[in-house]
Design an enzyme around this catalytic site. Structure first.
Site, PDB file in Angstrom:
ATOM      1  N   GLU A  60      70.232  72.872  25.719  1.00 37.85           N
ATOM      2  CA  GLU A  60      68.824  72.480  25.884  1.00 37.85           C
ATOM      3  C   GLU A  60      68.165  72.106  24.566  1.00 37.85           C
ATOM      4  O   GLU A  60      67.368  71.167  24.514  1.00 37.85           O
ATOM      5  CB  GLU A  60      68.016  73.591  26.567  1.00 37.85           C
ATOM      6  CG  GLU A  60      68.184  73.678  28.078  1.00 37.85           C
ATOM      7  CD  GLU A  60      69.418  74.451  28.512  1.00 37.85           C
ATOM      8  OE1 GLU A  60      70.132  74.978  27.632  1.00 37.85           O
ATOM      9  OE2 GLU A  60      69.678  74.537  29.727  1.00 37.85           O
ATOM     10  N   HIS A 129      65.641  83.545  35.420  1.00 38.48           N
ATOM     11  CA  HIS A 129      65.593  82.237  36.077  1.00 38.48           C
ATOM     12  C   HIS A 129      64.300  82.012  36.851  1.00 38.48           C
ATOM     13  O   HIS A 129      64.239  81.143  37.710  1.00 38.48           O
ATOM     14  CB  HIS A 129      66.778  82.085  37.043  1.00 38.48           C
ATOM     15  CG  HIS A 129      68.088  81.874  36.371  1.00 38.48           C
ATOM     16  ND1 HIS A 129      68.609  82.748  35.438  1.00 38.48           N
ATOM     17  CD2 HIS A 129      69.002  80.873  36.476  1.00 38.48           C
ATOM     18  CE1 HIS A 129      69.782  82.300  35.024  1.00 38.48           C
ATOM     19  NE2 HIS A 129      70.044  81.163  35.644  1.00 38.48           N
TER      20      HIS A 129
END
Lengths: 325, 390
Positions: A60, A129
């Site tokens: 990322e 998450h």
């Protein structure tokens, strides 16, 4: 108007903008060959090829920063996070670089970039998450953040975000991806950022929400009307920064009672800022304290039993509304 | 004030005209030790340099040094706030590498950015005014020492977070490749930045996607106050590129001719094969990590003096050019006086310039709020404004 899912609406927005502007690309984990972790980009690799629809490694920081660098040079990248929770390993690229390059360069450099992906709890995937970082982002001058709650908004607002010359963070929701509704097929269907939507007009209380909490609030408003004869107004903020302060204040001045509903965590959350604004600018119109319903202030839990108690449902909204009516 | 170290004796190897059989090769060399015998003046990229181009290289290095010395004085006088990371000692790296760039090549660096800024052609006035926090600064006083930018000169900053610019440089190379341009991005970093995660993520993508990014590790031996032997496992640092099938090399940064050769080869390779590279260039900073660094805890004065005496990049190049008959000592002295005057004038300009008005805090944040006539958004963007004086 066609009835399509939130997911298909995003796909339409991305496709139309990639066709419209050669600088637009989509990159992220599994967006191309895998068709998107949540199938948002289904069919796009076949239509636009690997130069536009780009699979990245699980990196990322690198692909977010790459996109910021490319945006500084004039491209308009759309970065997909599989979950917004994963933005934390790219924090520097979003919160230092994308947000501040324009300022630090005295306005010489623009960063026309979109970061998008789901940001929600409620799917039993645990604390790592399930983040809802819209408040972090809204706290960072230089970034914009929107939370579309319907298929039409998903399309119209994502298109506006891609055409925007500033960095825009789009908070989607995996639970809404299958939601179906009417969506204009028009290529120029654009919803401006910073425009709230009064989804239900009412006179007794203003329920102000964003993201999936909008649907919880609508459900609660129906019950309040049927069972308690209370006429609630429901406002979907749609966009957190910019924020439609005008619509909020108008509603407060009409109903004199406010309930803020969100799935964000409470401390320094979006509702905290809105309640500050209301007391600052419409204090004399309030007939009761501002109330807030948010996610329970714990790391997101895995167990269904726990997470169900953590994210506010319509009963929480009703109960809270009744305390100020 | 630092002198130009006119007394430094050039190494014999620097003045002998020995042909280097490898000098035409674009293959990156890994081993710097063998290069002590190479005369880089004879490299293809240097041998045809005009006298004026050579003088310009020297002039740029001297200008950078005098600018930085003047900024140090301004800092000590209290005109400059925050951090001031001086580049003194490293000048040949920025000047040599920028001089090798073509029109579609771009550069981005970390926070020790004054040298690169002047090397790409930013003028002293806008740079000094930025250090003073003035409205006339290159970033209108909003960036400061670590955040100089000149996109019109392909210079994309000036970045404050160690290693944070390494993915950005990757993105610039990506944009160049997408647009079909034969350009590359020179992405500078210090030795300390090689231990940041995004650098490795970037190396992986650079190699996987064949991106024309050249990572230049300006190895000055210290990550702030931590010596390389205490911050990094495995030598040399550039070898880390090998894990990603990226060509790498280690070269010396005190000889501007050598820097030019290193960068020219890497640029050729990036343009031709669209491949990344990692270039470790050994250099040295004479000053502390920043001006606030007492610079007494981690290295000896003797070490600094030794480098100044033997490897000062300006002295070495000056002697080289005198030896070549390109310039005389008197002409160098003139260049030096001019550079000092220019630096002094920039400090006067900065001092005389107005500070930005507090209302300007709200400019340059969003394109949209700076262009209200073209704005498509609605709603409130800002939630607290500067207090009015009235």
């Amino acid at each position: 108007m066609a009835i399509i899912t939130y997911r298909e609406a995003l796909n339409q927005a991305l496709s139309e903008e990639i066709e419209r502007d050669e600088n637009v690309i989509l990159l992220g984990e599994e967006v191309a060959q895998f068709k998107g972790s949540y199938k948002v980009s289904e069919g796009m690799l076949e239509r636009y090829g690997p130069k536009k629809i780009i699979d990245t490694p699980i990196s990322e920081a690198a692909f977010s920063g790459l996109a910021v660098g490319a945006a500084m040079m004039g491209m308009r990248p759309v970065v997909e996070f599989m979950f917004w929770s994963f933005c934390y390993v790219a924090f520097d690229q979003i919160f230092n670089n994308a947000a501040s390059v324009r300022y630090m360069s005295g306005g010489l450099i623009n960063v026309p970039i979109v970061f998008r992906g789901p940001a929600n709890g409620g799917t039993n995937v645990g604390a790592t998450h399930s983040h809802t970082p819209e408040n972090f982002i809204a706290n960072t001058p230089g970034l914009k953040v929107i939370c579309p709650s319907t298929p039409a908004d998903a399309k119209g607002m994502l298109k506006s975000a891609i055409r925007d010359n500033d960095p825009v963070c789009v908070m989607e929701n995996t639970i809404l991806y299958n939601m179906k509704d009417e969506v204009p097929e028009d290529n120029e269907f654009l919803i401006p950022l910073g425009k709230a939507n009064v989804l239900r007009e009412g006179t007794d209380i203003s329920i102000i929400a964003h993201g999936k909490a909008v649907h919880t609030s609508l459900e609660a408003a129906s019950v309040l009307e049927e069972k308690h004869n209370i006429n609630a107004e429901v406002i979907d903020l749609r966009s957190i920064r910019p924020l439609d302060v005008e619509t909020i204040l108008q509603s407060v001045k009409k109903t004199n009672r406010v309930l803020l509903v969100e799935e964000n965590k409470p401390f320094c959350g979006v509702g905290a800022q809105i309640s500050y604004l209301i007391q600052d600018q419409a204090f004399d119109f309030l007939d009761a304290p501002i109330k807030r319903v948010s996610a329970v202030d714990a790391p997101q839990a895995y167990s269904k039993a726990l997470e169900n108690a953590q994210i506010p449902d319509h009963n929480c909204v009703i109960a809270s509304a009744l305390t100020i009516l | 004030m630092e002198g130009l170290y006119h007394d430094a004796t050039p190494e014999e190897s620097d003045v002998t005209n020995k042909n280097d059989p490898d000098s035409n090769s674009s293959t990156l060399k890994h081993d710097s030790s063998s290069k002590t015998e190479v005369n880089f003046a004879q490299s293809e990229c240097n041998i045809n340099l005009s006298s004026s181009a050579k003088v310009d290289l020297l002039t740029q290095m001297i200008r950078i040094r005098r600018f930085e010395e003047r900024s140090l004085r301004a800092y000590q006088q209290g005109h400059i706030g925050g951090f001031l990371h001086l580049y003194i000692g490293q000048e040949a790296v920025a000047v040599g590498s920028v001089s090798a760039m073509g029109q579609d090549d771009h550069i981005i660096t970390a926070y020790r950015d004054h040298g690169h800024a002047l090397a790409v052609g930013m003028d002293m006035d806008e740079c000094m005014a930025e250090l003073f926090g003035k409205k006339t600064g290159c970033s209108k006083g909003k960036g400061g020492s670590m955040h100089f930018f000149a996109p019109d000169k392909n210079f994309w900053g000036g970045h404050g977070i160690v290693g944070g610019q390494t993915p950005l440089g990757l993105g610039m190379a990506f944009a160049l490749k997408q647009s079909g341009k034969k350009g590359a991005c020179l992405c500078y970093m210090g030795d300390g930045a090689t231990n940041q995660g995004p650098f490795y993520e970037s190396l992986n993508l650079a190699s996987l996607w064949n991106l024309p990014v050249i990572y230049i590790i300006e190895n000055n031996g210290y990550s702030m106050g931590t010596a390389e032997s205490r911050h990094s496992a495995g030598e040399p640092l550039a070898r880390r590129g090998e894990a990603f099938d990226i060509d790498w090399s280690v070269t010396e940064g005190h000889n501007v001719y050598e820097v030019r050769e290193t960068i020219t080869n890497a640029l050729e390779q990036a343009h031709k094969d669209c491949r990344p590279s990692v270039l470790e260039i050994n250099t040295y900073r004479y000053r502390g990590h920043s001006v606030a660094d007492p610079d007494q805890t981690y290295r000896s004065k003797e070490e600094i003096e030794e480098y100044k005496k033997n490897k000062d990049p300006i002295s070495i190049f000056k002697d080289q050019l005198v030896q070549e008959g390109v310039i005389t000592d008197e002409q160098v002295a003139e260049i030096d006086v001019k550079a000092k005057d220019e630096a002094e004038a920039s400090a006067e300009f900065a001092l005389a310039s107005p500070f930005p008005d507090p209302t300007e805090l709200m400019d340059d944040i969003y394109w949209e709020t700076d262009n209200p006539g073209k704005s498509k958004s609605e709603g409130t963007m800002f939630f607290e404004f500067p207090k009015s004086n009235s």
